[in-house]
Design an enzyme around this catalytic site. Structure first.
Site, PDB file in Angstrom:
ATOM      1  N   ARG A   1       7.555 -10.056   2.271  1.00 55.94           N
ATOM      2  CA  ARG A   1       6.463 -10.373   1.340  1.00 55.94           C
ATOM      3  C   ARG A   1       6.234  -9.246   0.331  1.00 55.94           C
ATOM      4  O   ARG A   1       5.104  -8.939  -0.046  1.00 55.94           O
ATOM      5  CB  ARG A   1       5.169 -10.689   2.119  1.00 55.94           C
ATOM      6  CG  ARG A   1       5.313 -11.856   3.092  1.00 55.94           C
ATOM      7  CD  ARG A   1       5.611 -13.163   2.360  1.00 55.94           C
ATOM      8  NE  ARG A   1       5.811 -14.263   3.304  1.00 55.94           N
ATOM      9  CZ  ARG A   1       7.003 -14.703   3.716  1.00 55.94           C
ATOM     10  NH1 ARG A   1       8.113 -14.146   3.241  1.00 55.94           N
ATOM     11  NH2 ARG A   1       7.103 -15.703   4.565  1.00 55.94           N
TER      12      ARG A   1
ATOM     13  N   SER B   1      -0.428 -19.640   3.995  1.00 54.21           N
ATOM     14  CA  SER B   1      -0.402 -18.739   5.144  1.00 54.21           C
ATOM     15  C   SER B   1      -1.191 -17.477   4.821  1.00 54.21           C
ATOM     16  O   SER B   1      -0.891 -16.773   3.862  1.00 54.21           O
ATOM     17  CB  SER B   1       1.046 -18.396   5.485  1.00 54.21           C
ATOM     18  OG  SER B   1       1.109 -17.573   6.623  1.00 54.21           O
TER      19      SER B   1
ATOM     20  N   GLU C   1      -1.388 -11.684   4.055  1.00 49.60           N
ATOM     21  CA  GLU C   1      -0.328 -12.055   3.124  1.00 49.60           C
ATOM     22  C   GLU C   1      -0.953 -12.509   1.814  1.00 49.60           C
ATOM     23  O   GLU C   1      -0.446 -12.228   0.727  1.00 49.60           O
ATOM     24  CB  GLU C   1       0.509 -13.178   3.737  1.00 49.60           C
ATOM     25  CG  GLU C   1       1.548 -13.779   2.816  1.00 49.60           C
ATOM     26  CD  GLU C   1       2.379 -14.835   3.517  1.00 49.60           C
ATOM     27  OE1 GLU C   1       2.628 -15.886   2.901  1.00 49.60           O
ATOM     28  OE2 GLU C   1       2.785 -14.618   4.674  1.00 49.60           O
TER      29      GLU C   1
END
Length: 298
Positions: free
Chosen positions: A170, A220, A290
């Site tokens: 990420r 998410s 995230e």
């Protein structure tokens, strides 16, 4: 501050525009100025203006994996969704930053190119996907991007290779240099349309079965902690259904926080902090977000 609508008559610009109209969470206060450039030249004009006038700059794509504060965003916000061209040449697909990842996977499928199936249901833009190395179902953006065109804060445009993008979990180097992704090129392999479509359909069915796609969310919320799955930790902590205001830990998938009743950014942040605190107390695991939290948290 000058009236940006007068400064840039050829670019659609809105003043004090509520960002809840553009975010997947349906939350977010007003942007001081919100611009919708349609060409790279227009993006450069805006970036140059911001630099010369020492203004703040926030760049958004589909706004699918972020939470914008209820107080909105200072100075200039750019939404890139009108830069959405997708071109296919041989085994490569080049998509502008504002193109949706889903549309890009469909263009690859229609050209019988395989490699992007994992991203079939990722709701973000290409710019956001490269910026954060978006991934799903065992695939990551870093595995298929060969290069990206990036505008740096000083207005220079660079073509960065996969190696120069320095992808991690990420993460990409663009997060470190405050660049703006303009486009990305994906190096793919020849495949068969029916097989590619079947794989995409299968992943989309799995996504629909497991994820709360019927409610606003930011996707998410937490990164996967090493050795664990965030969703399982949250489930095992008994947090599914936990609600603050109008934001709730999804009862369908514990890794999602959904907007069930006019939730605010503050509601989302409260749920995030409660989940982090509870999981830390119960399992000793730190959950890192995230999702990006930006703007004025009023």
């Amino acid at each position: 501050m000058a009236n940006l609508m007068n400064e840039f008559p050829d670019i659609e610009i809105k003043q004090d525009e509520p960002l809840m109209n553009y975010t997947y969470t349906k939350t977010g206060g007003p942007a001081d100025w919100l611009a919708f450039p349609e060409t790279i030249d227009q993006v450069k004009e805006l970036v140059d203006y911001v630099r010369e006038h020492e203004m703040g700059l926030t760049v958004l794509g589909n706004a699918s994996n972020l939470i914008v504060g209820d107080g909105g965003i200072d100075d200039l916000t750019i939404i890139l969704t009108r830069l959405n061209k997708i071109e296919v040449h041989d085994n490569k697909v080049t998509a502008q930053a504002g193109a949706s990842y889903i549309a890009t996977t469909e263009a690859a499928r229609d050209s019988e190119l395989t490699g992007l199936e994992f991203a079939a249901g990722i709701p973000g833009s290409i710019g956001g996907a490269v910026f954060m190395n978006a991934g799903a179902y065992g695939g990551e953006t870093k595995n298929v991007v060969s290069e990206a065109t990036v505008m740096l804060p000083d207005g220079t445009i660079k073509h960065l290779t996969n190696e120069e993008l320095d992808f991690g979990y990420r993460h990409s180097s663009i997060q470190d240099n405050n660049g703006v992704v303009l486009d990305a090129t994906f190096a793919l392999e020849p495949g068969k349309y029916d097989e590619i479509k079947a794989r995409m359909d299968d992943l989309n069915e799995r996504r629909e079965a497991k994820q709360p796609l019927d409610l606003p969310s930011c996707g998410s919320v937490f990164k996967r902690p090493e050795g664990y799955y965030a969703g399982k930790l949250i489930h095992d902590a008994g947090l599914q259904g936990y609600t603050s205001g109008g934001a709730q830990v999804s009862t369908k998938h514990a890794g999602f926080i959904v907007n069930i009743d006019h939730g605010t950014a503050a509601d989302y942040v409260n749920v995030i902090h409660h989940v982090q605190k509870t999981v830390k107390e119960k399992f000793g695991v730190d959950l890192e977000t995230e999702v990006r939290i930006i703007g004025r948290q009023d």
